[in-house]
Scaffold this active site. Sequence first.
Site, PDB file in Angstrom:
ATOM      1  N   HIS A 195       2.666  14.421  -0.434  1.00 26.18           N
ATOM      2  CA  HIS A 195       3.077  14.249   0.964  1.00 26.18           C
ATOM      3  C   HIS A 195       4.553  14.616   1.132  1.00 26.18           C
ATOM      4  O   HIS A 195       4.943  15.305   2.069  1.00 26.18           O
ATOM      5  CB  HIS A 195       2.889  12.802   1.409  1.00 26.18           C
ATOM      6  CG  HIS A 195       1.457  12.355   1.502  1.00 26.18           C
ATOM      7  ND1 HIS A 195       0.507  13.033   2.216  1.00 26.18           N
ATOM      8  CD2 HIS A 195       0.814  11.276   0.978  1.00 26.18           C
ATOM      9  CE1 HIS A 195      -0.656  12.404   2.137  1.00 26.18           C
ATOM     10  NE2 HIS A 195      -0.497  11.333   1.386  1.00 26.18           N
ATOM     11  N   HIS A 240      -6.507   0.472   5.458  1.00 29.20           N
ATOM     12  CA  HIS A 240      -6.564   1.458   6.536  1.00 29.20           C
ATOM     13  C   HIS A 240      -7.207   0.918   7.809  1.00 29.20           C
ATOM     14  O   HIS A 240      -7.069   1.536   8.860  1.00 29.20           O
ATOM     15  CB  HIS A 240      -7.283   2.707   6.039  1.00 29.20           C
ATOM     16  CG  HIS A 240      -6.600   3.312   4.829  1.00 29.20           C
ATOM     17  ND1 HIS A 240      -6.622   2.688   3.601  1.00 29.20           N
ATOM     18  CD2 HIS A 240      -5.868   4.436   4.677  1.00 29.20           C
ATOM     19  CE1 HIS A 240      -5.933   3.415   2.739  1.00 29.20           C
ATOM     20  NE2 HIS A 240      -5.473   4.480   3.354  1.00 29.20           N
ATOM     21  N   GLU A 293      -3.601  14.998   2.476  1.00 29.70           N
ATOM     22  CA  GLU A 293      -4.035  14.087   1.410  1.00 29.70           C
ATOM     23  C   GLU A 293      -4.365  14.817   0.112  1.00 29.70           C
ATOM     24  O   GLU A 293      -4.433  14.193  -0.951  1.00 29.70           O
ATOM     25  CB  GLU A 293      -5.251  13.282   1.867  1.00 29.70           C
ATOM     26  CG  GLU A 293      -4.987  12.358   3.041  1.00 29.70           C
ATOM     27  CD  GLU A 293      -3.847  11.386   2.798  1.00 29.70           C
ATOM     28  OE1 GLU A 293      -3.572  11.063   1.633  1.00 29.70           O
ATOM     29  OE2 GLU A 293      -3.207  10.979   3.784  1.00 29.70           O
ATOM     30  N   HIS A 338       0.852  -1.195   0.000  1.00 33.42           N
ATOM     31  CA  HIS A 338       0.000   0.000   0.000  1.00 33.42           C
ATOM     32  C   HIS A 338       0.894   1.253   0.000  1.00 33.42           C
ATOM     33  O   HIS A 338       1.767   1.405   0.854  1.00 33.42           O
ATOM     34  CB  HIS A 338      -0.948   0.011   1.200  1.00 33.42           C
ATOM     35  CG  HIS A 338      -1.927   1.128   1.088  1.00 33.42           C
ATOM     36  ND1 HIS A 338      -3.084   1.019   0.345  1.00 33.42           N
ATOM     37  CD2 HIS A 338      -1.895   2.402   1.537  1.00 33.42           C
ATOM     38  CE1 HIS A 338      -3.724   2.174   0.365  1.00 33.42           C
ATOM     39  NE2 HIS A 338      -3.017   3.034   1.083  1.00 33.42           N
ATOM     40  N   ALA A 339       0.648   2.138  -0.955  1.00 33.61           N
ATOM     41  CA  ALA A 339       1.549   3.277  -1.161  1.00 33.61           C
ATOM     42  C   ALA A 339       1.625   4.176   0.067  1.00 33.61           C
ATOM     43  O   ALA A 339       0.608   4.434   0.720  1.00 33.61           O
ATOM     44  CB  ALA A 339       1.058   4.094  -2.354  1.00 33.61           C
ATOM     45  N   TYR A 345      -9.504  11.445   3.695  1.00 36.38           N
ATOM     46  CA  TYR A 345      -9.580  11.300   2.235  1.00 36.38           C
ATOM     47  C   TYR A 345     -10.875  11.892   1.689  1.00 36.38           C
ATOM     48  O   TYR A 345     -10.911  12.430   0.596  1.00 36.38           O
ATOM     49  CB  TYR A 345      -9.462   9.832   1.824  1.00 36.38           C
ATOM     50  CG  TYR A 345      -8.171   9.193   2.289  1.00 36.38           C
ATOM     51  CD1 TYR A 345      -6.961   9.484   1.677  1.00 36.38           C
ATOM     52  CD2 TYR A 345      -8.160   8.295   3.352  1.00 36.38           C
ATOM     53  CE1 TYR A 345      -5.777   8.908   2.097  1.00 36.38           C
ATOM     54  CE2 TYR A 345      -6.980   7.714   3.789  1.00 36.38           C
ATOM     55  CZ  TYR A 345      -5.797   8.015   3.161  1.00 36.38           C
ATOM     56  OH  TYR A 345      -4.623   7.445   3.587  1.00 36.38           O
ATOM     57  N   HIS A 370       0.264  11.732  -6.004  1.00 33.91           N
ATOM     58  CA  HIS A 370      -0.326  11.845  -4.667  1.00 33.91           C
ATOM     59  C   HIS A 370       0.765  11.738  -3.595  1.00 33.91           C
ATOM     60  O   HIS A 370       0.855  12.567  -2.689  1.00 33.91           O
ATOM     61  CB  HIS A 370      -1.379  10.737  -4.483  1.00 33.91           C
ATOM     62  CG  HIS A 370      -1.939  10.651  -3.099  1.00 33.91           C
ATOM     63  ND1 HIS A 370      -3.111  11.254  -2.723  1.00 33.91           N
ATOM     64  CD2 HIS A 370      -1.469  10.043  -1.975  1.00 33.91           C
ATOM     65  CE1 HIS A 370      -3.351  11.031  -1.444  1.00 33.91           C
ATOM     66  NE2 HIS A 370      -2.366  10.278  -0.963  1.00 33.91           N
ATOM     67  N   GLU A 371       1.597  10.719  -3.715  1.00 40.47           N
ATOM     68  CA  GLU A 371       2.631  10.496  -2.689  1.00 40.47           C
ATOM     69  C   GLU A 371       3.640  11.635  -2.663  1.00 40.47           C
ATOM     70  O   GLU A 371       4.098  12.036  -1.592  1.00 40.47           O
ATOM     71  CB  GLU A 371       3.336   9.156  -2.915  1.00 40.47           C
ATOM     72  CG  GLU A 371       2.441   7.933  -2.742  1.00 40.47           C
ATOM     73  CD  GLU A 371       1.713   7.903  -1.414  1.00 40.47           C
ATOM     74  OE1 GLU A 371       2.239   8.435  -0.421  1.00 40.47           O
ATOM     75  OE2 GLU A 371       0.587   7.378  -1.368  1.00 40.47           O
TER      76      GLU A 371
HETATM   77  O1  X8Z Z   1      -4.146   5.406   1.022  1.00 37.98           O
HETATM   78  C1  X8Z Z   1      -4.074   6.207   0.124  1.00 37.98           C
HETATM   79  C2  X8Z Z   1      -2.721   6.692  -0.371  1.00 37.98           C
HETATM   80  C3  X8Z Z   1      -1.748   6.769   0.710  1.00 37.98           C
HETATM   81  S1  X8Z Z   1      -2.133   8.032   1.845  1.00 37.98           S
HETATM   82  C4  X8Z Z   1      -2.208   5.731  -1.416  1.00 37.98           C
HETATM   83  N1  X8Z Z   1      -5.189   6.647  -0.490  1.00 37.98           N
HETATM   84  C5  X8Z Z   1      -6.492   6.159  -0.121  1.00 37.98           C
HETATM   85  C6  X8Z Z   1      -6.656   4.696  -0.464  1.00 37.98           C
HETATM   86  O2  X8Z Z   1      -5.844   4.157  -1.219  1.00 37.98           O
HETATM   87  O3  X8Z Z   1      -7.613   4.083   0.004  1.00 37.98           O
HETATM   88  C7  X8Z Z   1      -5.247   7.633  -1.556  1.00 37.98           C
HETATM   89  C8  X8Z Z   1      -6.692   7.721  -1.936  1.00 37.98           C
HETATM   90  C9  X8Z Z   1      -7.469   7.002  -0.895  1.00 37.98           C
HETATM   91 ZN    ZN Z   2      -1.962   9.951   1.024  1.00 36.71          ZN
END
Ligand code: X8Z
Ligand code: ZN
Length: 672
Positions: A418, A543, A442, A384-385, A553, A414-415
């Site tokens: 951050h 998450h 975010e 997960h990024a 988000y 996106h990354e």
């Molecule tokens: O978790 C993330 C990022 C890292 S903060 C990749 N996002 C959420 C997800 O993947 O569920 C970005 C959009 C929503």
């Molecule tokens: Zn993020």
Amino acid sequence: MKPVRALLALSVTAAVLGLSACSRDGGEDAAGTATAPEGETADQFIARVNDEMRAMYPEITSAQWLASTYINSDSQLIASKANERMLAQLNSWIEQARKFEGQEMSPQTARSIQLLKLGTSMPAPKDPAKLEELAKLATKMEGMYGAGTYCKGEGDDKQCRQLGELEDVLRHDRDYDDQLDAWRGWHTISVPMRQDYTRFVELVNDGAREMGYADAGEMWRSGYDMTPVEIAAETDRLWGQVKPLYEQLHCYTRTRLEAKYGADRGAVAGGMLPAHLMGNMWQQDWGNLWDILAPYRSAGNLDITGALESQWQQNFSTEMARHRGERNASDLVEMERAADLATARQMTERAEDFYTSLGMPKLPATYWDKTQFIKPRDRDVVCHASAWPMDMADDVRTKMCIKPNEEDFTTIYHELGHVYYYLLYKDQPPIFQAGAHDGFHEAIGDTIVLAMTPEYLHSIGLVGEPQQSEQALINAQMRMALAKVSFLPFGLMIDRWRWGVFDGTIKPEDYNKAWWDLKAKYQGVAPVTSRGEEFFDPGAKYHVPGNTPYTRYFLSHVLQFQFYKALCDASGHEGPLYECSFYGDKEAGEKFQAMLGKGASQPWQQTLKELTGGETMDASAVLEYFAPLQDWLKQQNEGKTCGWQASAAPAPAAPAAEGGDTAAEQEQPAKG
Ligand code: X8Z
Ligand code: ZN
């Protein structure tokens, strides 16, 4: 990203490293955490905490980085111990802060103390045994997610796949049963997490209550410079603004899915969308369904994935040319790997270029040396990024398993949002090294993604010359809506579930039912077969086991349009909002950087005002941006019965939740 305030909290741990600050005039308590020196003022206290935090930070993040990029029992032990020390230290600081209540102090110190109390999303009980248990559970659940593998078949026929491969099925394979198998397969990995998660909830609630909150959810809602009740109401209000747009997109999507799979398989009873057919494991981004949902096939080709795949091919050809004569199977695998890495780095350079075009600095050399760009072959990692501020200075990294596709390409932007936040607020005191609120953090990279217009994509060689036509506009809008509008109810429902779990209105015996009730209510999606309490589907979303709050988000998906509009204005853009790209615009860049540099040093309302002129989050920029698409969707949906009945999903055998915010109320079907 790694939750920034959680990381701040993480940084608090290492008592040993804290010696430089705390052994000078303070001491250590029985647990080895730093204690307060006699006669210290509140301002001195905060200065000391900032020093200790900065000193401790690198050890904590290193332990976590190892546990996420090299999952095994040793790295988990070290990360869990580091977490434990950190949480104990944070508790100690919070305890020490109490003695300053009601005393004179500077506004910055008062704000620092307030932020300190919110320094983690994992409030820990003081009891050392419970604290140890909590830290172990957190590390274990994240590791289980990262290592999650779905195997089927026996003996020589046994086939095992991890998330990336299962996501590829949903991305590309349009066979109904293959998708169902991949979707169900991934949801097997979270079944063993149910007990651990239940205990985890008890422990963080204990910790939150010891800090004076009603439960951990209330603590999460306390980080917005307004009351927990007010922020919850804000999310309802914002959702009310965008819900009609989502309902139109939902209606159109259902029509197309029914055309593709037939009326009986393209929708679930009640008019909901089948969870496994949305091109995404969690139905949070429908961009992969472009082949089904594209409004006009011949009006402007926005196939970024195709272009990235060609780039990979070119890199592969370069490797082949470099290794003439070496053509056995393992040589080929090595050459493919080299092409994977080269493409991932080029994609990242492309994203960096947008930021530097705004006047931001180049990424430090260590970023390129230490980042995890692609999935290692020899070990489990959390794919997960995420973006990492390793030392509150220049050691910034990202951790991804990049593939050459549009989704990963935009995730890199996106990354880096951050990462640039980290770099631009690094001169703030550690306690202020966070987003104005977590939704701001975010929204940075996503604001840039909004500026990736067809013209920008053409300028970097990813798509052909953009067409100037109504049809091309609708295509471009649809591409953005499939990523951004589809996300909105998902962004809301995850914490609706967790808030209910933390406050006890959702009981462990109803975890799965409440999850699907909320998915039905907000997203209008449903599984095609019953998902009873023998499953733990929330755990299949990073998450939840990763304990990252999710409201951020949702807020980001509203804020990013406000930021985008403000930066477009700053760049002197005239004309429709959706046409604006501020690529290369130094004035927009200056405004953006000024905001990032503030970190969490002032209430977010002030920070928002400095950028946009307004002090409230507001979805009118979302609606302004998508106005042409919304009109078009209304025409497409004309005569159709839109909306869905949330109660019509396949009923699990479990008893109903008592009084939770579940989908007991039915959505009223709306006319298209
Ligand atoms: O978790 C993330 C990022 C890292 S903060 C990749 N996002 C959420 C997800 O993947 O569920 C970005 C959009 C929503
Ligand atoms: Zn993020």
